[in-house]
Design an enzyme around this catalytic site. Sequence first.
Site, short mmCIF file in Angstrom:
data_model
loop_
_atom_site.label_atom_id
_atom_site.label_comp_id
_atom_site.label_asym_id
_atom_site.label_seq_id
_atom_site.Cartn_x
_atom_site.Cartn_y
_atom_site.Cartn_z
N GLY A 236 6.56 7.87 3.23
CA GLY A 236 6.68 7.31 4.57
C GLY A 236 6.05 8.20 5.62
O GLY A 236 5.30 7.75 6.46
N ILE A 465 12.74 8.87 0.00
CA ILE A 465 11.38 8.32 0.16
C ILE A 465 10.38 9.04 -0.76
O ILE A 465 9.18 9.00 -0.53
CB ILE A 465 10.92 8.38 1.63
N THR A 467 11.26 12.29 -1.68
CA THR A 467 11.53 13.69 -1.41
C THR A 467 12.38 14.35 -2.49
O THR A 467 12.34 15.56 -2.65
CB THR A 467 12.31 13.81 -0.09
N ARG A 585 18.52 27.68 2.20
CA ARG A 585 18.67 27.55 0.75
C ARG A 585 17.84 26.37 0.25
O ARG A 585 17.79 25.31 0.86
CB ARG A 585 20.15 27.33 0.42
N GLN A 595 7.72 19.26 -2.12
CA GLN A 595 7.66 18.94 -0.69
C GLN A 595 6.69 19.87 0.05
O GLN A 595 5.89 19.43 0.86
CB GLN A 595 9.05 19.09 -0.06
N GLY A 661 10.87 19.03 4.52
CA GLY A 661 9.95 17.90 4.41
C GLY A 661 8.70 18.05 5.25
O GLY A 661 7.64 17.50 4.93
N GLU A 662 8.80 18.78 6.35
CA GLU A 662 7.69 18.82 7.30
C GLU A 662 7.03 20.18 7.47
O GLU A 662 5.84 20.27 7.79
CB GLU A 662 8.17 18.25 8.64
MO1 MOS Z 1 9.26 12.47 9.63
S1 MOS Z 1 7.63 12.23 10.88
O1 MOS Z 1 10.45 12.88 10.80
O2 MOS Z 1 9.61 11.00 8.92
#
Ligand code: MOS
Length: 697
Positions: A236, A465, A467, A585, A595, A661-662
């Site tokens: 996503g 999604i 992850t 962690r 990720q 994730g980012e």
């Molecule tokens: Mo992310 S851009 O917060 O799904």
Amino acid sequence: MTRSIERTVAVGEDTERVDGRAKVAGRAPYAYEHAVERPLYAHPIQATIAAGRVRDMVTERALALEGVQAVLTPDNAPRLRTGQDAELEILQDSGVAFRGQLIGCVVADTPEIARHAADLVEVDYERAEHDVAFPRERSGLYRPDVVNPSYETDTDDGDVGTALASAEVRLDAEYRTARNHNNPLEPHTTVAVWDADGLTLHDSTQGVHSMRSVVAGLFDLEESQIRVLAPYVGGGFGSKGTAHAHVVLAALAAKRMAGRPVKLALTRQQMFTLTGYRTPTVQRIALGADRDGRIDALVVDVEEQTSRIKEFAEQTGVPSRTMYAAPNRRTSHRLAALDVPVPSWMRAPGVCPGMFGPEVAMDELAERCGLDPIELRLRNEPERDPETGKPYSSRNLAECLRVGARRFGWENRPAAPRQTRKGEWWIGTGVASSTYPVHHSPGSAARIERGTDGRYHVSIGAVDIGTGAWTVLGQIAADALGVPAEDVVVTVGDTNLPFASVAGGSSGTANWGSAVVAAAQGFRARFGDDDPPAGSEHTEAAPENPDTERFAMHAFGAQFAEVHVSADTGEIRVPRLLGVFAAGRIVNPRLGRSQLLGGMTMGLSMALHEDGVMDERLGMVVNHDLAEYHVATNADVPSVAAEWLDEHDPHVNAMGTKGIGEIGIVGTAAAIANAAYHATGVRVREFPVTADRFLTG
Ligand code: MOS
């Protein structure tokens, strides 16, 4: 507050994902594949002008085609409650706000017939002049009230003007990032079923509860009349984090076809218009420092675009507010409202583009001060968060830089650029910092039930999604309950399960995991530690965490790149990337690494390839497919490595996780641009870094 999990047997285990086998065997039904009785298929009709209105739509030829059931237009579509979100309120009037906007759809027995018939609908437009040009004069821009999601638009601390004027070393430069498009593997799809009880959506979404609440508002339904399911989602990056108009189109079509389910899958080309994208940015950056590299003044003035019908203000200036010590700081955001599709979230909104300009500027400042770029960053480590004055719950950027430098082999690096050549190739290395805030959203809850199978069933409306959330929630539950991981079964992705926040802002594990720990501890408190009877059940929400007010909470990282640039053609290659992160962690090393590698790969893609090219005459992005909008593939990415520090942060949540994730995409592109300079001596301040940028040098 919940007690933290002390017994970490399952947490930290390198296990395969629970949904992995079903996915690779093709047994995991994604939204579009969900089996429904007698489905119909919708295909969108999109505006072919960028501004104006639809005068007339002639649907006879489409309706005459065998297998066509209906053509929805602004004249005949079911009504929505309007006035809230102009991106979503489609087919309610004749206006056209951007090229590609949804103005209708065909519903037919097969997707092929629907697509063919959509081409047969003749649309008569009243055209208006459109304006899609960006960048533009600053006088044509406006100041949004806040930037995504609710940060201050402008900040001004100290006296930047005086500090810059008296600085021993000054830098003043402009940096630009390109328009980037989300391309998750699974396109955006919705299956909508409208019956006497209400509406069911099988949707490729990052948040079932948030989707339900938006759709309820538009269709004037109670939330209890809507069910949204998303057990499997193929990526996503934020493009499925908010509702987009195609979901509304599918629901409108299903309402019209009452009783018959309607399936809608966007094409890859339609995704470039309808699912959000990352705005291009212009970043004017000024730094003032003393000769030792201590930064006294920092300015980041950002310009970007939004749609005329809905504001999205990317928070590009925000990461600079907390990154380095600088007593005098100013940041600002200005927007151009254009006749373009609505920009939205894309992996690390604001932070990703906002760590490009500043991290290249740091490289330039290091050179002017005669310092190694790592040393410059170490000299500007703040004691406390410069923005809020709060202490950091933990901040290990310095350690990431030091560990990364050792692993990467930084010590033998020549200080000056354009020193190393092997045959055709100039070779260089670069570094940049990464950061991402720890976001908390309140309200997620989880249910624990002892099953007749003797296992503990954990239910939460979270969405995995890709992850690995599904898997790590089981690990967290196992430790919180004090049972082996195989005794835990997790169910996710359904509004019938307890409320869960959206899978966004790298906050899924933190928010949902906190709920799971609270529910597990509540379950144990109620039923004891040993063998509770089948049917024992407890639901609890994640508690408030007062530490979020007391501390600044951010993850950090350091990224290193090796770049080769051809002396003959300017071709640029990135044979090696290394990221070292401090993100609290890591619940599952295998999934966590995946990720981080994915984020870094996407950062490389941003640096070298991704560029949505706007044709200003047509008002559309012309390279709207994967043939011409290049995303990095295997051959572009020879070696990416991600590591992390063993960071213990007792303040962030019961698990000690910060979110991963980012952060992987943040800083990668700057490290590559800095390495390209080190290789060639040509400073590139604009993405993507393509061969032609080196010709002038
Ligand atoms: Mo992310 S851009 O917060 O799904």
